[in-house]
Design a protein around this motif. Sequence first.
Motif, mmCIF file in Angstrom:
data_model
loop_
_atom_site.group_PDB
_atom_site.id
_atom_site.type_symbol
_atom_site.label_atom_id
_atom_site.label_comp_id
_atom_site.label_asym_id
_atom_site.label_seq_id
_atom_site.Cartn_x
_atom_site.Cartn_y
_atom_site.Cartn_z
ATOM 1 N N GLY A 1 -23.302 47.492 -11.861
ATOM 2 C CA GLY A 1 -23.196 47.153 -10.442
ATOM 3 C C GLY A 1 -22.516 45.812 -10.233
ATOM 4 O O GLY A 1 -21.625 45.676 -9.389
ATOM 5 N N LEU A 2 -22.917 44.806 -11.001
ATOM 6 C CA LEU A 2 -22.302 43.481 -10.910
ATOM 7 C C LEU A 2 -20.844 43.511 -11.363
ATOM 8 O O LEU A 2 -19.991 42.821 -10.805
ATOM 9 N N LEU A 3 -20.564 44.330 -12.367
ATOM 10 C CA LEU A 3 -19.196 44.464 -12.869
ATOM 11 C C LEU A 3 -18.295 45.062 -11.788
ATOM 12 O O LEU A 3 -17.198 44.548 -11.523
ATOM 13 N N ILE A 4 -18.752 46.120 -11.146
ATOM 14 C CA ILE A 4 -17.963 46.753 -10.081
ATOM 15 C C ILE A 4 -17.801 45.794 -8.902
ATOM 16 O O ILE A 4 -16.697 45.636 -8.362
ATOM 17 N N PHE A 5 -18.891 45.151 -8.501
ATOM 18 C CA PHE A 5 -18.842 44.188 -7.396
ATOM 19 C C PHE A 5 -17.840 43.066 -7.697
ATOM 20 O O PHE A 5 -16.999 42.722 -6.870
ATOM 21 N N GLY A 6 -17.918 42.495 -8.897
ATOM 22 C CA GLY A 6 -17.010 41.412 -9.287
ATOM 23 C C GLY A 6 -15.560 41.847 -9.305
ATOM 24 O O GLY A 6 -14.673 41.138 -8.806
ATOM 25 N N ALA A 7 -15.310 43.036 -9.839
ATOM 26 C CA ALA A 7 -13.934 43.546 -9.896
ATOM 27 C C ALA A 7 -13.380 43.758 -8.485
ATOM 28 O O ALA A 7 -12.218 43.436 -8.208
ATOM 29 N N LEU A 8 -14.209 44.285 -7.585
ATOM 30 C CA LEU A 8 -13.759 44.497 -6.205
ATOM 31 C C LEU A 8 -13.480 43.175 -5.497
ATOM 32 O O LEU A 8 -12.512 43.070 -4.739
ATOM 33 N N MET A 9 -14.305 42.175 -5.720
ATOM 34 C CA MET A 9 -14.089 40.862 -5.097
ATOM 35 C C MET A 9 -12.781 40.238 -5.589
ATOM 36 O O MET A 9 -12.009 39.686 -4.795
ATOM 37 N N ILE A 10 -12.538 40.320 -6.879
ATOM 38 C CA ILE A 10 -11.309 39.760 -7.448
ATOM 39 C C ILE A 10 -10.091 40.515 -6.917
ATOM 40 O O ILE A 10 -9.094 39.908 -6.512
ATOM 41 N N TYR A 11 -10.171 41.836 -6.897
ATOM 42 C CA TYR A 11 -9.069 42.641 -6.379
ATOM 43 C C TYR A 11 -8.794 42.296 -4.917
ATOM 44 O O TYR A 11 -7.649 42.104 -4.520
ATOM 45 N N GLU A 12 -9.836 42.219 -4.111
ATOM 46 C CA GLU A 12 -9.678 41.915 -2.683
ATOM 47 C C GLU A 12 -9.022 40.548 -2.494
ATOM 48 O O GLU A 12 -8.150 40.385 -1.643
ATOM 49 N N PHE A 13 -9.442 39.550 -3.272
ATOM 50 C CA PHE A 13 -8.876 38.210 -3.140
ATOM 51 C C PHE A 13 -7.372 38.214 -3.393
ATOM 52 O O PHE A 13 -6.597 37.668 -2.612
ATOM 53 N N TYR A 14 -6.960 38.833 -4.488
ATOM 54 C CA TYR A 14 -5.541 38.782 -4.858
ATOM 55 C C TYR A 14 -4.677 39.780 -4.089
ATOM 56 O O TYR A 14 -3.500 39.515 -3.842
ATOM 57 N N SER A 15 -5.233 40.904 -3.692
ATOM 58 C CA SER A 15 -4.420 41.894 -2.973
ATOM 59 C C SER A 15 -4.270 41.555 -1.496
ATOM 60 O O SER A 15 -3.281 41.947 -0.871
ATOM 61 N N SER A 16 -5.217 40.823 -0.917
ATOM 62 C CA SER A 16 -5.154 40.550 0.520
ATOM 63 C C SER A 16 -3.950 39.667 0.874
ATOM 64 O O SER A 16 -3.331 39.863 1.920
ATOM 65 N N LYS A 17 -3.590 38.722 0.018
ATOM 66 C CA LYS A 17 -2.423 37.892 0.306
ATOM 67 C C LYS A 17 -1.158 38.742 0.304
ATOM 68 O O LYS A 17 -0.319 38.614 1.201
ATOM 69 N N SER A 18 -1.039 39.610 -0.685
ATOM 70 C CA SER A 18 0.134 40.463 -0.776
ATOM 71 C C SER A 18 0.238 41.365 0.448
ATOM 72 O O SER A 18 1.312 41.511 1.041
ATOM 73 N N LYS A 19 -0.866 41.948 0.863
ATOM 74 C CA LYS A 19 -0.876 42.819 2.041
ATOM 75 C C LYS A 19 -0.528 42.020 3.301
ATOM 76 O O LYS A 19 0.289 42.453 4.110
ATOM 77 N N TRP A 20 -1.124 40.852 3.464
ATOM 78 C CA TRP A 20 -0.869 40.001 4.619
ATOM 79 C C TRP A 20 0.613 39.611 4.678
ATOM 80 O O TRP A 20 1.245 39.669 5.726
ATOM 81 N N LEU A 21 1.161 39.210 3.536
ATOM 82 C CA LEU A 21 2.561 38.790 3.469
ATOM 83 C C LEU A 21 3.500 39.949 3.803
ATOM 84 O O LEU A 21 4.458 39.777 4.571
#
Length: 160
Positions: free
Chosen positions: A59-79
């Motif tokens: 559960g923590l592994l999935i949560f952590g992976a999603l948080m990291i993905y969201e952080f790095y992908s949101s800038k690309s999507k916003w840009l």
Amino acid sequence: MRIQVTQKLNKEYYNEYYSEWLRFRSKLKKWEHIIGFTSLIAALTIFLIDNSLKFISVGLLIFGALMIYEFYSSKSKWLKERLRSKLADSEVTIIFEEENIMTIGPFTEMNGNWSFFNDAVETEKGLILIPENGISIYLQKKSFEDQSVISAIVRKIKNN
């Protein structure tokens, strides 16, 4: 007082805007990757200490992976969204005068009072003007002919 700033809205501008917003205005987004990596480390630690808690680790592994993905992908999507907009590669001029502020852009012109802005934040690379929570206007310092006027603009907004 008459300060005229012409801001070019290009990829360089949007990259700088996002990084300055993330550092100076973001409340939670700037912590997403740290929380994500911490969650991954916690998942690994829990799994190594007590193998019977593997569901918590997963559960923590999935949560952590999603948080990291969201952080790095949101800038690309916003840009990408900004670069696809009709404002991309255009210019906006803002004129700060003693009693009012005017903006001239590719689609509109606006005349407003200083009270239009609730706050202003000077950053390392620019100036963030805040009309209301959740909305901001970014001006790069290099767009100002005289960068010493930035602090005068911030003071004027904060005093209104």
